[in-house]
Motif scaffolding. Sequence first.
Motif, PDB file in Angstrom:
ATOM      1  N   HIS A  27       0.817  -1.218   0.000  1.00 38.80           N
ATOM      2  CA  HIS A  27       0.000   0.000   0.000  1.00 38.80           C
ATOM      3  C   HIS A  27       0.849   1.266   0.000  1.00 38.80           C
ATOM      4  O   HIS A  27       0.389   2.319  -0.441  1.00 38.80           O
ATOM      5  N   TYR A  28       2.091   1.170   0.441  1.00 36.87           N
ATOM      6  CA  TYR A  28       2.956   2.350   0.434  1.00 36.87           C
ATOM      7  C   TYR A  28       3.167   2.825  -0.997  1.00 36.87           C
ATOM      8  O   TYR A  28       3.173   4.029  -1.262  1.00 36.87           O
ATOM      9  N   VAL A  29       3.295   1.905  -1.929  1.00 41.99           N
ATOM     10  CA  VAL A  29       3.427   2.266  -3.345  1.00 41.99           C
ATOM     11  C   VAL A  29       2.124   2.906  -3.829  1.00 41.99           C
ATOM     12  O   VAL A  29       2.145   3.857  -4.618  1.00 41.99           O
ATOM     13  N   ARG A  30       0.991   2.413  -3.339  1.00 41.15           N
ATOM     14  CA  ARG A  30      -0.291   3.033  -3.701  1.00 41.15           C
ATOM     15  C   ARG A  30      -0.384   4.449  -3.135  1.00 41.15           C
ATOM     16  O   ARG A  30      -0.938   5.349  -3.765  1.00 41.15           O
ATOM     17  N   TYR A  31       0.198   4.667  -1.953  1.00 38.92           N
ATOM     18  CA  TYR A  31       0.225   6.018  -1.398  1.00 38.92           C
ATOM     19  C   TYR A  31       1.046   6.954  -2.300  1.00 38.92           C
ATOM     20  O   TYR A  31       0.716   8.129  -2.446  1.00 38.92           O
ATOM     21  N   PHE A  32       2.113   6.422  -2.894  1.00 40.85           N
ATOM     22  CA  PHE A  32       2.871   7.219  -3.868  1.00 40.85           C
ATOM     23  C   PHE A  32       1.944   7.627  -5.019  1.00 40.85           C
ATOM     24  O   PHE A  32       1.969   8.765  -5.467  1.00 40.85           O
ATOM     25  N   GLU A  33       1.138   6.680  -5.480  1.00 40.81           N
ATOM     26  CA  GLU A  33       0.171   6.972  -6.553  1.00 40.81           C
ATOM     27  C   GLU A  33      -0.810   8.055  -6.105  1.00 40.81           C
ATOM     28  O   GLU A  33      -1.117   8.980  -6.871  1.00 40.81           O
ATOM     29  N   ASP A  34      -1.303   7.962  -4.884  1.00 46.35           N
ATOM     30  CA  ASP A  34      -2.197   8.993  -4.360  1.00 46.35           C
ATOM     31  C   ASP A  34      -1.503  10.359  -4.367  1.00 46.35           C
ATOM     32  O   ASP A  34      -2.126  11.376  -4.655  1.00 46.35           O
ATOM     33  N   GLY A  35      -0.224  10.360  -4.040  1.00 43.92           N
ATOM     34  CA  GLY A  35       0.553  11.599  -4.081  1.00 43.92           C
ATOM     35  C   GLY A  35       0.680  12.148  -5.487  1.00 43.92           C
ATOM     36  O   GLY A  35       0.549  13.359  -5.702  1.00 43.92           O
ATOM     37  N   ARG A  36       0.928  11.264  -6.461  1.00 44.68           N
ATOM     38  CA  ARG A  36       0.999  11.701  -7.865  1.00 44.68           C
ATOM     39  C   ARG A  36      -0.335  12.278  -8.315  1.00 44.68           C
ATOM     40  O   ARG A  36      -0.380  13.269  -9.043  1.00 44.68           O
ATOM     41  N   GLU A  37      -1.429  11.644  -7.887  1.00 43.92           N
ATOM     42  CA  GLU A  37      -2.763  12.142  -8.258  1.00 43.92           C
ATOM     43  C   GLU A  37      -2.984  13.547  -7.682  1.00 43.92           C
ATOM     44  O   GLU A  37      -3.483  14.430  -8.383  1.00 43.92           O
ATOM     45  N   LEU A  70       3.116   1.944   9.522  1.00 47.45           N
ATOM     46  CA  LEU A  70       1.869   2.678   9.760  1.00 47.45           C
ATOM     47  C   LEU A  70       0.868   1.678  10.302  1.00 47.45           C
ATOM     48  O   LEU A  70       0.901   0.498   9.944  1.00 47.45           O
ATOM     49  N   ARG A  71      -0.058   2.160  11.116  1.00 46.05           N
ATOM     50  CA  ARG A  71      -1.056   1.283  11.721  1.00 46.05           C
ATOM     51  C   ARG A  71      -2.446   1.860  11.497  1.00 46.05           C
ATOM     52  O   ARG A  71      -2.612   3.049  11.241  1.00 46.05           O
ATOM     53  N   TYR A  72      -3.429   0.968  11.646  1.00 45.05           N
ATOM     54  CA  TYR A  72      -4.822   1.405  11.552  1.00 45.05           C
ATOM     55  C   TYR A  72      -5.056   2.491  12.599  1.00 45.05           C
ATOM     56  O   TYR A  72      -4.642   2.362  13.751  1.00 45.05           O
ATOM     57  N   GLY A  73      -5.686   3.584  12.190  1.00 42.74           N
ATOM     58  CA  GLY A  73      -5.920   4.720  13.073  1.00 42.74           C
ATOM     59  C   GLY A  73      -4.930   5.856  12.846  1.00 42.74           C
ATOM     60  O   GLY A  73      -5.188   6.982  13.246  1.00 42.74           O
ATOM     61  N   ASP A  74      -3.781   5.549  12.209  1.00 43.60           N
ATOM     62  CA  ASP A  74      -2.811   6.599  11.872  1.00 43.60           C
ATOM     63  C   ASP A  74      -3.313   7.392  10.673  1.00 43.60           C
ATOM     64  O   ASP A  74      -4.192   6.950   9.930  1.00 43.60           O
ATOM     65  N   ARG A  75      -2.717   8.544  10.484  1.00 35.93           N
ATOM     66  CA  ARG A  75      -2.862   9.303   9.247  1.00 35.93           C
ATOM     67  C   ARG A  75      -1.518   9.230   8.536  1.00 35.93           C
ATOM     68  O   ARG A  75      -0.481   9.050   9.182  1.00 35.93           O
ATOM     69  N   VAL A  76      -1.549   9.364   7.227  1.00 32.04           N
ATOM     70  CA  VAL A  76      -0.314   9.379   6.457  1.00 32.04           C
ATOM     71  C   VAL A  76      -0.276  10.662   5.629  1.00 32.04           C
ATOM     72  O   VAL A  76      -1.273  11.054   5.027  1.00 32.04           O
ATOM     73  N   LYS A  77       0.858  11.307   5.678  1.00 32.66           N
ATOM     74  CA  LYS A  77       1.106  12.499   4.862  1.00 32.66           C
ATOM     75  C   LYS A  77       2.032  12.069   3.725  1.00 32.66           C
ATOM     76  O   LYS A  77       3.058  11.424   3.967  1.00 32.66           O
ATOM     77  N   VAL A  78       1.653  12.426   2.500  1.00 34.53           N
ATOM     78  CA  VAL A  78       2.454  12.090   1.325  1.00 34.53           C
ATOM     79  C   VAL A  78       2.983  13.386   0.735  1.00 34.53           C
ATOM     80  O   VAL A  78       2.218  14.248   0.313  1.00 34.53           O
ATOM     81  N   ALA A 100       1.092  13.048  12.994  1.00 33.68           N
ATOM     82  CA  ALA A 100       0.925  13.185  14.450  1.00 33.68           C
ATOM     83  C   ALA A 100       2.270  13.131  15.173  1.00 33.68           C
ATOM     84  O   ALA A 100       2.469  13.819  16.173  1.00 33.68           O
ATOM     85  N   THR A 101       3.191  12.322  14.651  1.00 31.01           N
ATOM     86  CA  THR A 101       4.482  12.146  15.322  1.00 31.01           C
ATOM     87  C   THR A 101       5.636  12.812  14.584  1.00 31.01           C
ATOM     88  O   THR A 101       6.701  12.997  15.164  1.00 31.01           O
ATOM     89  N   GLY A 102       5.426  13.105  13.304  1.00 32.74           N
ATOM     90  CA  GLY A 102       6.503  13.654  12.480  1.00 32.74           C
ATOM     91  C   GLY A 102       7.478  12.612  11.977  1.00 32.74           C
ATOM     92  O   GLY A 102       8.426  12.934  11.264  1.00 32.74           O
ATOM     93  N   GLU A 103       7.265  11.346  12.359  1.00 29.08           N
ATOM     94  CA  GLU A 103       8.185  10.286  11.939  1.00 29.08           C
ATOM     95  C   GLU A 103       8.089  10.033  10.440  1.00 29.08           C
ATOM     96  O   GLU A 103       6.998  10.018   9.873  1.00 29.08           O
ATOM     97  N   ILE A 104       9.245   9.820   9.833  1.00 34.04           N
ATOM     98  CA  ILE A 104       9.272   9.420   8.427  1.00 34.04           C
ATOM     99  C   ILE A 104       8.951   7.936   8.366  1.00 34.04           C
ATOM    100  O   ILE A 104       9.553   7.122   9.067  1.00 34.04           O
ATOM    101  N   ILE A 105       7.972   7.592   7.549  1.00 35.50           N
ATOM    102  CA  ILE A 105       7.503   6.216   7.406  1.00 35.50           C
ATOM    103  C   ILE A 105       8.214   5.508   6.258  1.00 35.50           C
ATOM    104  O   ILE A 105       8.621   4.366   6.377  1.00 35.50           O
ATOM    105  N   ALA A 106       8.352   6.217   5.137  1.00 37.32           N
ATOM    106  CA  ALA A 106       9.016   5.645   3.970  1.00 37.32           C
ATOM    107  C   ALA A 106       9.467   6.777   3.059  1.00 37.32           C
ATOM    108  O   ALA A 106       8.923   7.877   3.094  1.00 37.32           O
ATOM    109  N   LYS A 107      10.467   6.466   2.253  1.00 45.67           N
ATOM    110  CA  LYS A 107      10.925   7.373   1.198  1.00 45.67           C
ATOM    111  C   LYS A 107      10.996   6.566  -0.085  1.00 45.67           C
ATOM    112  O   LYS A 107      11.249   5.361  -0.047  1.00 45.67           O
TER     113      LYS A 107
END
Length: 142
Positions: A27-37, A70-78, A100-107
């Motif tokens: 799903h992280y790759v799909r989040y990249f797609e969401d970012g491209r969109e 990332l876990r259920y209930g988190d938000r993700v910023k792309v 919420a935490t500022g942590e980098i999840i993936a690059k």
Amino acid sequence: MDSITECTEFPVKFNEVDSLSIVWHGHYVRYFEDGREAFGEKYALRYLDIFNAGFTAPVVNIQCDYKRPLRYGDRVKVETTFVDDLAAKIRFNYVLSNPATGEIIAKGSSVQVFLDKDTELLQLTTPTFFTDWKNRHLYNHL
């Protein structure tokens, strides 16, 4: 190199997690797609814009470095950054983070090339519409 960035944010959905409530890695790759969109919507570089100019732009390379879950209930910023390239391609860099935490999840990064929409021939020179797009959205912001 010149670049422009767009950020989007959304919640992790229940159907994106496994039995341990952790987001499945694909799903992280799909989040990249969401970012491209989101980027394409803001900067008029949607897939339909490319198609209406006479081209398709398939992804030919994608890379993802996983840092934290990332876990259920988190938000993700792309954070999606267009990186200028002299070649006839579209390059993006991505940073996924937990707002919420500022942590980098993936690059990660992706590369798309241009194909003629009718013949599917790879375009070895940058299509005019894309040069015009760069002139409007990238170089005018310097």
